[in-house]
Design a protein around this motif. Sequence first.
Motif, PDB file in Angstrom:
ATOM      1  N   LEU A 343      -8.857  66.095   9.166  1.00  0.00           N
ATOM      2  CA  LEU A 343     -10.243  66.432   9.502  1.00  0.00           C
ATOM      3  C   LEU A 343     -10.351  67.943   9.715  1.00  0.00           C
ATOM      4  CD1 LEU A 343     -11.071  63.391  11.818  1.00  0.00           C
ATOM      5  CD2 LEU A 343     -11.776  63.778   9.449  1.00  0.00           C
ATOM      6  N   PRO A 344     -11.585  68.490   9.704  1.00  0.00           N
ATOM      7  CA  PRO A 344     -11.729  69.948   9.616  1.00  0.00           C
ATOM      8  C   PRO A 344     -10.993  70.761  10.674  1.00  0.00           C
ATOM      9  CG  PRO A 344     -13.818  68.901   9.127  1.00  0.00           C
ATOM     10  CD  PRO A 344     -12.893  67.815   9.544  1.00  0.00           C
ATOM     11  N   ASP A 345     -10.896  70.272  11.894  1.00  0.00           N
ATOM     12  CA  ASP A 345     -10.219  71.046  12.931  1.00  0.00           C
ATOM     13  C   ASP A 345      -9.852  70.121  14.093  1.00  0.00           C
ATOM     14  OD1 ASP A 345     -12.618  70.714  14.489  1.00  0.00           O
ATOM     15  OD2 ASP A 345     -13.459  72.495  13.516  1.00  0.00           O
ATOM     16  N   GLN A 346      -9.238  70.690  15.104  1.00  0.00           N
ATOM     17  CA  GLN A 346      -8.787  69.893  16.245  1.00  0.00           C
ATOM     18  C   GLN A 346      -9.946  69.206  16.947  1.00  0.00           C
ATOM     19  OE1 GLN A 346      -6.187  71.936  18.991  1.00  0.00           O
ATOM     20  NE2 GLN A 346      -6.781  70.630  20.718  1.00  0.00           N
ATOM     21  N   GLU A 347     -11.037  69.938  17.180  1.00  0.00           N
ATOM     22  CA  GLU A 347     -12.170  69.375  17.907  1.00  0.00           C
ATOM     23  C   GLU A 347     -12.791  68.208  17.140  1.00  0.00           C
ATOM     24  OE1 GLU A 347     -11.672  72.606  17.341  1.00  0.00           O
ATOM     25  OE2 GLU A 347     -11.033  73.130  19.379  1.00  0.00           O
ATOM     26  N   HIS A 348     -12.909  68.373  15.826  1.00  0.00           N
ATOM     27  CA  HIS A 348     -13.457  67.295  15.002  1.00  0.00           C
ATOM     28  C   HIS A 348     -12.561  66.048  15.086  1.00  0.00           C
ATOM     29  CE1 HIS A 348     -16.109  66.448  11.319  1.00  0.00           C
ATOM     30  NE2 HIS A 348     -15.463  65.313  11.579  1.00  0.00           N
ATOM     31  N   ALA A 349     -11.262  66.273  15.011  1.00  0.00           N
ATOM     32  CA  ALA A 349     -10.317  65.156  15.095  1.00  0.00           C
ATOM     33  C   ALA A 349     -10.407  64.463  16.448  1.00  0.00           C
ATOM     34  CB  ALA A 349      -8.901  65.656  14.849  1.00  0.00           C
ATOM     35  N   GLU A 350     -10.534  65.217  17.508  1.00  0.00           N
ATOM     36  CA  GLU A 350     -10.617  64.629  18.841  1.00  0.00           C
ATOM     37  C   GLU A 350     -11.907  63.847  19.033  1.00  0.00           C
ATOM     38  OE1 GLU A 350      -9.975  68.024  21.315  1.00  0.00           O
ATOM     39  OE2 GLU A 350      -7.776  67.892  21.176  1.00  0.00           O
ATOM     40  N   ARG A 351     -13.019  64.336  18.445  1.00  0.00           N
ATOM     41  CA  ARG A 351     -14.277  63.571  18.518  1.00  0.00           C
ATOM     42  C   ARG A 351     -14.132  62.247  17.776  1.00  0.00           C
ATOM     43  NH1 ARG A 351     -16.566  68.626  17.248  1.00  0.00           N
ATOM     44  NH2 ARG A 351     -17.150  67.916  15.151  1.00  0.00           N
ATOM     45  N   PHE A 352     -13.477  62.295  16.627  1.00  0.00           N
ATOM     46  CA  PHE A 352     -13.257  61.070  15.848  1.00  0.00           C
ATOM     47  C   PHE A 352     -12.438  60.056  16.638  1.00  0.00           C
ATOM     48  CE2 PHE A 352     -10.010  59.024  13.077  1.00  0.00           C
ATOM     49  CZ  PHE A 352     -10.826  58.062  12.506  1.00  0.00           C
ATOM     50  N   LEU A 353     -11.351  60.486  17.217  1.00  0.00           N
ATOM     51  CA  LEU A 353     -10.489  59.575  17.965  1.00  0.00           C
ATOM     52  C   LEU A 353     -11.212  58.996  19.171  1.00  0.00           C
ATOM     53  CD1 LEU A 353      -7.172  61.630  17.800  1.00  0.00           C
ATOM     54  CD2 LEU A 353      -7.665  59.502  16.588  1.00  0.00           C
ATOM     55  N   ALA A 354     -12.012  59.817  19.833  1.00  0.00           N
ATOM     56  CA  ALA A 354     -12.744  59.348  21.015  1.00  0.00           C
ATOM     57  C   ALA A 354     -13.814  58.327  20.648  1.00  0.00           C
ATOM     58  CB  ALA A 354     -13.369  60.530  21.743  1.00  0.00           C
ATOM     59  N   VAL A 359      -9.418  51.020  17.880  1.00  0.00           N
ATOM     60  CA  VAL A 359      -8.178  51.738  17.596  1.00  0.00           C
ATOM     61  C   VAL A 359      -7.722  52.462  18.850  1.00  0.00           C
ATOM     62  CG1 VAL A 359      -7.073  53.459  16.119  1.00  0.00           C
ATOM     63  CG2 VAL A 359      -8.948  52.057  15.214  1.00  0.00           C
ATOM     64  N   ASP A 360      -6.460  52.277  19.218  1.00  0.00           N
ATOM     65  CA  ASP A 360      -5.900  52.966  20.374  1.00  0.00           C
ATOM     66  C   ASP A 360      -5.452  54.368  19.984  1.00  0.00           C
ATOM     67  OD1 ASP A 360      -6.219  50.628  21.814  1.00  0.00           O
ATOM     68  OD2 ASP A 360      -4.145  49.962  21.507  1.00  0.00           O
ATOM     69  N   ASP A 361      -5.753  55.333  20.846  1.00  0.00           N
ATOM     70  CA  ASP A 361      -5.242  56.692  20.669  1.00  0.00           C
ATOM     71  C   ASP A 361      -3.836  56.708  21.261  1.00  0.00           C
ATOM     72  OD1 ASP A 361      -4.695  59.360  20.477  1.00  0.00           O
ATOM     73  OD2 ASP A 361      -6.531  60.055  21.438  1.00  0.00           O
ATOM     74  N   ALA A 362      -2.852  56.489  20.418  1.00  0.00           N
ATOM     75  CA  ALA A 362      -1.477  56.323  20.890  1.00  0.00           C
ATOM     76  C   ALA A 362      -0.514  56.740  19.796  1.00  0.00           C
ATOM     77  CB  ALA A 362      -1.214  54.870  21.287  1.00  0.00           C
ATOM     78  N   THR A 363       0.692  57.122  20.204  1.00  0.00           N
ATOM     79  CA  THR A 363       1.729  57.422  19.216  1.00  0.00           C
ATOM     80  C   THR A 363       2.446  56.134  18.832  1.00  0.00           C
ATOM     81  OG1 THR A 363       3.462  59.025  18.697  1.00  0.00           O
ATOM     82  CG2 THR A 363       3.638  57.865  20.823  1.00  0.00           C
ATOM     83  N   SER A 364       3.244  56.201  17.783  1.00  0.00           N
ATOM     84  CA  SER A 364       3.936  55.064  17.174  1.00  0.00           C
ATOM     85  C   SER A 364       3.084  54.490  16.048  1.00  0.00           C
ATOM     86  CB  SER A 364       4.282  53.960  18.181  1.00  0.00           C
ATOM     87  OG  SER A 364       5.276  53.094  17.640  1.00  0.00           O
ATOM     88  N   PHE A 365       3.672  53.558  15.310  1.00  0.00           N
ATOM     89  CA  PHE A 365       2.950  52.919  14.215  1.00  0.00           C
ATOM     90  C   PHE A 365       3.571  51.550  13.952  1.00  0.00           C
ATOM     91  CE2 PHE A 365       6.212  55.619  12.249  1.00  0.00           C
ATOM     92  CZ  PHE A 365       6.865  54.738  11.419  1.00  0.00           C
ATOM     93  N   LEU A 400     -12.335  46.824  11.051  1.00  0.00           N
ATOM     94  CA  LEU A 400     -11.611  48.072  11.269  1.00  0.00           C
ATOM     95  C   LEU A 400     -12.207  49.207  10.446  1.00  0.00           C
ATOM     96  CD1 LEU A 400      -9.179  49.438  12.624  1.00  0.00           C
ATOM     97  CD2 LEU A 400      -7.832  48.832  10.595  1.00  0.00           C
ATOM     98  N   ILE A 401     -12.490  48.949   9.179  1.00  0.00           N
ATOM     99  CA  ILE A 401     -13.045  49.995   8.324  1.00  0.00           C
ATOM    100  C   ILE A 401     -14.427  50.413   8.817  1.00  0.00           C
ATOM    101  CG2 ILE A 401     -13.875  50.475   5.985  1.00  0.00           C
ATOM    102  CD1 ILE A 401     -11.551  48.671   4.987  1.00  0.00           C
ATOM    103  N   ALA A 402     -15.234  49.448   9.244  1.00  0.00           N
ATOM    104  CA  ALA A 402     -16.556  49.792   9.781  1.00  0.00           C
ATOM    105  C   ALA A 402     -16.425  50.665  11.022  1.00  0.00           C
ATOM    106  CB  ALA A 402     -17.328  48.517  10.114  1.00  0.00           C
ATOM    107  N   ASP A 403     -15.458  50.375  11.870  1.00  0.00           N
ATOM    108  CA  ASP A 403     -15.245  51.177  13.074  1.00  0.00           C
ATOM    109  C   ASP A 403     -14.840  52.602  12.710  1.00  0.00           C
ATOM    110  OD1 ASP A 403     -15.058  51.475  15.935  1.00  0.00           O
ATOM    111  OD2 ASP A 403     -12.874  51.417  15.722  1.00  0.00           O
TER     112      ASP A 403
END
Length: 421
Positions: A343-354, A359-365, A400-403
């Motif tokens: 995504l364009p930058d850190q702030e954009h990515a953080e807004r997306f995750l929030a 989807v959990d904001d977590a490490t691992s897969f 999931l895709i809709a979310d």
Amino acid sequence: MTGEHEPHDRTTGDRTTGEHPTGDRKTGDGTRAVRAGLPEPEAYAPALPGPAFAAHYHLPDGADLLQGPYTYGRDANPTWTGLERAISELESPDADAETVVFASGMGAISAVLLSQLGQGDAAVLPSDGYQLLAPLGERLRGYGIEVRTAPTGGDAQLSLLDGAPAADGGEPRPAKLLWIESPANPGLDVCDIRRLADAAHARGALVAVDNTLATPLGQRPLDLGADFSVASGTKALTGHGDVLLGYVTCRDPRLAASVRAWRKMAGGIPGPMEAWLAHRSLATLQLRVDRQAATALALAEALRDRPEVTGLRHPGLPTDPAHRLAAAQMRGGRFGCVVSFVLPDQEHAERFLAALRLVDDATSFGGVRSTAERRGRWGGDAVPDGFIRFSVGAEDPQDLIADVLRALDEARAPARGATGG
């Protein structure tokens, strides 16, 4: 009793033929995953015996400690035995193999590298692999081991197998061990495992493949020429986000013995409860892997036309640079559950995750619950600030895709409370 003797090899996973119960054809992946490592049926006994909690075992005078299956808790455990046999059947259904389980994936990785390399040796590692490979490589250098790194893509590690002439004009030092990670985490590049393994063996080097992302249902490194198949069982193998585990599988009993001896000396053993949970989880491995791989591909396809998404990677996408090679060496259209994009930058990515709700904001897969993270927050990975590693779970694909698409829409909007200029 100090446990100085190695257990008999029947505790480490014996013959793994993959024969169908009726004897007329091979078993399918799902059947094998459900039945792998189970003991012979016994009246009134559970199909999968519960975990054996034991630090020591009865050893009567006159017992042959070299042949006894269980002597001390750091050497072997009946619960490990079942899991090790099961993983061997999945990693190498058509040839004898031995598996050694560890307390974590890094325990398994460290055991291979530290049991096979010594002062004066050289190793080739991926520069874009799991982030803890880099500090481990620095530790190897401190032990007098030459460490060379190159990216996974383009089979770039191939050029480092011979080494360069020494500064004093001496002969180049050929690599003793090649470490491959394919698909690589988190960038999802792929290399030609067979080509690299053949080249390494021609130079007398051993080959280890980190098979964490693919799982043994998606890829069989031993069939592709590797000497070691290594994985973090914490991820897709167990798939529930509640177990730390690692393993090493080999077809050469001498290599397996050296890894097992390192486990004994370093003490990186798994708990019996973790081993039992891991074995229990294998029964659903095919169901989970197939569902998650299919949904991951669908998500990647849905992201292709998003203007804010760049650097989209998933080996299953026909347009992915790694697709052709991945399709040739990965099995059954199982290209993994991970999708990466920027995504364009850190702030954009953080807004997306929030904005994500499923989807959990977590490490691992690899877990049944989808997770995503801005990978750059950890440091150690050469990725942009807006790089997202997304692990697809077992949710309904359309939900999931809709979310994800809704969260992307929200992330494009100005932050709440912002005012116009």
